[in-house]
Design a protein around this motif. Structure first.
Motif, PDB file in Angstrom:
ATOM      1  N   ALA A  22      -4.661   4.304  14.260  1.00 10.95           N
ATOM      2  CA  ALA A  22      -5.288   3.370  15.184  1.00 10.95           C
ATOM      3  C   ALA A  22      -6.144   2.353  14.441  1.00 10.95           C
ATOM      4  O   ALA A  22      -6.171   1.163  14.774  1.00 10.95           O
ATOM      5  N   LEU A  23      -6.829   2.828  13.412  1.00  6.17           N
ATOM      6  CA  LEU A  23      -7.673   1.940  12.612  1.00  6.17           C
ATOM      7  C   LEU A  23      -6.838   0.876  11.920  1.00  6.17           C
ATOM      8  O   LEU A  23      -7.175  -0.306  11.907  1.00  6.17           O
ATOM      9  N   GLY A  24      -5.717   1.292  11.346  1.00  8.96           N
ATOM     10  CA  GLY A  24      -4.857   0.367  10.631  1.00  8.96           C
ATOM     11  C   GLY A  24      -4.130  -0.616  11.520  1.00  8.96           C
ATOM     12  O   GLY A  24      -3.620  -1.642  11.051  1.00  8.96           O
ATOM     13  N   GLN A  25      -4.064  -0.328  12.822  1.00  4.62           N
ATOM     14  CA  GLN A  25      -3.377  -1.205  13.762  1.00  4.62           C
ATOM     15  C   GLN A  25      -4.302  -2.264  14.357  1.00  4.62           C
ATOM     16  O   GLN A  25      -3.845  -3.139  15.085  1.00  4.62           O
ATOM     17  N   GLU A  71     -10.292  -5.407  -5.477  1.00  9.14           N
ATOM     18  CA  GLU A  71     -11.444  -4.880  -6.194  1.00  9.14           C
ATOM     19  C   GLU A  71     -11.426  -3.356  -6.249  1.00  9.14           C
ATOM     20  O   GLU A  71     -11.912  -2.757  -7.222  1.00  9.14           O
ATOM     21  N   LEU A  72     -10.861  -2.732  -5.242  1.00 11.90           N
ATOM     22  CA  LEU A  72     -10.761  -1.278  -5.267  1.00 11.90           C
ATOM     23  C   LEU A  72      -9.829  -0.792  -6.373  1.00 11.90           C
ATOM     24  O   LEU A  72     -10.033   0.298  -6.929  1.00 11.90           O
ATOM     25  N   CYS A 129       0.823  -1.211   0.000  1.00 14.43           N
ATOM     26  CA  CYS A 129       0.000   0.000   0.000  1.00 14.43           C
ATOM     27  C   CYS A 129       0.859   1.264   0.000  1.00 14.43           C
ATOM     28  O   CYS A 129       0.491   2.273  -0.627  1.00 14.43           O
ATOM     29  N   ALA A 130       1.997   1.222   0.688  1.00 12.46           N
ATOM     30  CA  ALA A 130       2.897   2.374   0.684  1.00 12.46           C
ATOM     31  C   ALA A 130       3.416   2.632  -0.730  1.00 12.46           C
ATOM     32  O   ALA A 130       3.471   3.780  -1.191  1.00 12.46           O
ATOM     33  N   GLY A 131       3.798   1.576  -1.437  1.00  9.25           N
ATOM     34  CA  GLY A 131       4.231   1.728  -2.819  1.00  9.25           C
ATOM     35  C   GLY A 131       3.107   2.221  -3.709  1.00  9.25           C
ATOM     36  O   GLY A 131       3.310   3.081  -4.582  1.00  9.25           O
ATOM     37  N   GLN A 179     -13.110  14.111  -9.725  1.00  7.18           N
ATOM     38  CA  GLN A 179     -13.759  13.067  -8.920  1.00  7.18           C
ATOM     39  C   GLN A 179     -13.084  12.965  -7.549  1.00  7.18           C
ATOM     40  O   GLN A 179     -12.893  11.877  -7.015  1.00  7.18           O
ATOM     41  N   GLU A 180     -12.738  14.099  -6.984  1.00  8.30           N
ATOM     42  CA  GLU A 180     -11.927  14.130  -5.768  1.00  8.30           C
ATOM     43  C   GLU A 180     -12.544  13.328  -4.628  1.00  8.30           C
ATOM     44  O   GLU A 180     -11.874  12.507  -3.990  1.00  8.30           O
ATOM     45  N   GLU A 181     -13.819  13.546  -4.347  1.00  2.00           N
ATOM     46  CA  GLU A 181     -14.443  12.893  -3.199  1.00  2.00           C
ATOM     47  C   GLU A 181     -14.493  11.376  -3.376  1.00  2.00           C
ATOM     48  O   GLU A 181     -14.165  10.616  -2.455  1.00  2.00           O
ATOM     49  N   THR A 182     -14.883  10.929  -4.566  1.00  2.00           N
ATOM     50  CA  THR A 182     -14.967   9.488  -4.813  1.00  2.00           C
ATOM     51  C   THR A 182     -13.594   8.843  -4.756  1.00  2.00           C
ATOM     52  O   THR A 182     -13.415   7.777  -4.155  1.00  2.00           O
ATOM     53  N   ALA A 183     -12.607   9.491  -5.377  1.00  2.00           N
ATOM     54  CA  ALA A 183     -11.251   8.951  -5.362  1.00  2.00           C
ATOM     55  C   ALA A 183     -10.718   8.856  -3.944  1.00  2.00           C
ATOM     56  O   ALA A 183     -10.091   7.850  -3.562  1.00  2.00           O
ATOM     57  N   ALA A 184     -10.958   9.879  -3.141  1.00  2.00           N
ATOM     58  CA  ALA A 184     -10.477   9.887  -1.763  1.00  2.00           C
ATOM     59  C   ALA A 184     -11.101   8.752  -0.957  1.00  2.00           C
ATOM     60  O   ALA A 184     -10.424   8.093  -0.158  1.00  2.00           O
ATOM     61  N   GLU A 185     -12.389   8.491  -1.173  1.00  2.00           N
ATOM     62  CA  GLU A 185     -13.057   7.415  -0.454  1.00  2.00           C
ATOM     63  C   GLU A 185     -12.513   6.049  -0.876  1.00  2.00           C
ATOM     64  O   GLU A 185     -12.289   5.165  -0.042  1.00  2.00           O
ATOM     65  N   LEU A 186     -12.293   5.887  -2.167  1.00  4.06           N
ATOM     66  CA  LEU A 186     -11.774   4.615  -2.664  1.00  4.06           C
ATOM     67  C   LEU A 186     -10.350   4.369  -2.174  1.00  4.06           C
ATOM     68  O   LEU A 186      -9.938   3.224  -1.962  1.00  4.06           O
ATOM     69  N   LEU A 187      -9.596   5.432  -1.992  1.00  2.00           N
ATOM     70  CA  LEU A 187      -8.192   5.302  -1.584  1.00  2.00           C
ATOM     71  C   LEU A 187      -8.007   5.182  -0.078  1.00  2.00           C
ATOM     72  O   LEU A 187      -6.900   4.861   0.378  1.00  2.00           O
ATOM     73  N   LEU A 188      -9.055   5.404   0.681  1.00  2.00           N
ATOM     74  CA  LEU A 188      -8.906   5.409   2.130  1.00  2.00           C
ATOM     75  C   LEU A 188      -8.327   4.107   2.691  1.00  2.00           C
ATOM     76  O   LEU A 188      -7.449   4.145   3.563  1.00  2.00           O
ATOM     77  N   PRO A 189      -8.752   2.926   2.236  1.00  3.51           N
ATOM     78  CA  PRO A 189      -8.130   1.698   2.755  1.00  3.51           C
ATOM     79  C   PRO A 189      -6.637   1.612   2.450  1.00  3.51           C
ATOM     80  O   PRO A 189      -5.854   1.135   3.283  1.00  3.51           O
ATOM     81  N   PHE A 190      -6.220   2.063   1.276  1.00  2.00           N
ATOM     82  CA  PHE A 190      -4.799   2.063   0.929  1.00  2.00           C
ATOM     83  C   PHE A 190      -4.027   2.972   1.877  1.00  2.00           C
ATOM     84  O   PHE A 190      -2.941   2.631   2.347  1.00  2.00           O
ATOM     85  N   MET A 191      -4.589   4.138   2.135  1.00  2.00           N
ATOM     86  CA  MET A 191      -3.955   5.087   3.038  1.00  2.00           C
ATOM     87  C   MET A 191      -3.850   4.519   4.448  1.00  2.00           C
ATOM     88  O   MET A 191      -2.814   4.610   5.101  1.00  2.00           O
TER      89      MET A 191
END
Length: 235
Positions: A171-174, A188-189, A126-128, A144-156
């Protein structure tokens, strides 16, 4: 046995096992600078570049991955390594064009101990991937800023790149259960993001994620982790 419809995205390996193993061994060797991306980071970066509408030439892609030229044993090793990286990118594009998803080269499950997950391959990948996003930020977000940001949230969340900036995201990622759930969405994302880049009118539905700030406006920086310990093992 359930029938699989033609519309169901199928996981497709971006390289065969032999070439993936050869790449992994090369990135895990002393031939590659410690400043270079690790195998999983390189895989993530190239997957992101396959999604982006911005084209980066071969030399630029290799420089992004290696930082400095690796110490290849011979011309054959150099050619095989660079060709494999190029094939990974090209195959990713073909996979997305056919409506399928990449088969990610690691186990998605996180261990119960947070310490064991610090260098999890999912985090490195995900970092890469996020490096590829912020390389061409304007193209990724566009109108498509809002949609892209939502789709990318798990990667972040899984990348760990924003832990200091956003403790809530960290905390969420831990949380092993939540991290495993998010990791299961990644493949799928990537297809959703590819479709968003090329068919903005057909907005994919963002996967549900527990809240934090969007991706736009953040700076990912470079992920410099090398493979280490058990995290460096392919499944």
């Amino acid at each position: 046995m359930n029938d699989i419809t033609a519309d169901t995205p199928q996981p497709v390996a971006l390289l065969d096992d032999e070439r993936l193993d050869a790449l992994f061994d090369f990135f895990d060797s002393e031939r590659v600078s410690e400043e270079a991306l690790d195998f999983f980071g390189a895989h993530g970066l190239l997957t992101a570049l396959a999604i982006s509408t911005v084209v980066h030439d071969r030399d630029e892609r290799h420089a992004l991955i290696f930082d400095t030229t690796p110490e290849f044993d011979n011309d054959q090793q150099r050619q095989e390594t660079l060709d494999a990286l190029d094939a990974l990118l090209d195959n990713a594009v073909d996979v997305f064009e056919n409506g399928n998803v990449p088969d990610l080269p690691f186990d998605l499950e996180f261990e119960d101990s947070a310490e064991d997950n610090d260098d999890h391959p999912v985090r490195l990948w995900c970092a890469g991937f996020m490096e590829g996003v912020f390389l061409d930020e304007a193209a990724w977000f566009g109108t498509q800023e809002e949609t892209a940001a939502e789709l990318l949230l798990p990667f972040m969340t899984l990348s760990g790149l924003f832990d200091e900036e956003d403790p809530e995201l960290a905390a969420l990622g831990q949380q092993p259960v939540e991290a495993t759930r998010l990791a299961g969405q990644l493949a799928e994302l990537t297809l959703d993001l590819y479709l968003l880049q090329r068919a903005p009118a057909e907005k994919p539905t963002p996967a549900p994620s527990k809240g934090s700030k969007g991706a736009k406006g953040r700076s990912a920086g470079k992920s410099k982790s090398k493979n280490g310990g058990n995290a460096g093992k392919r499944r």
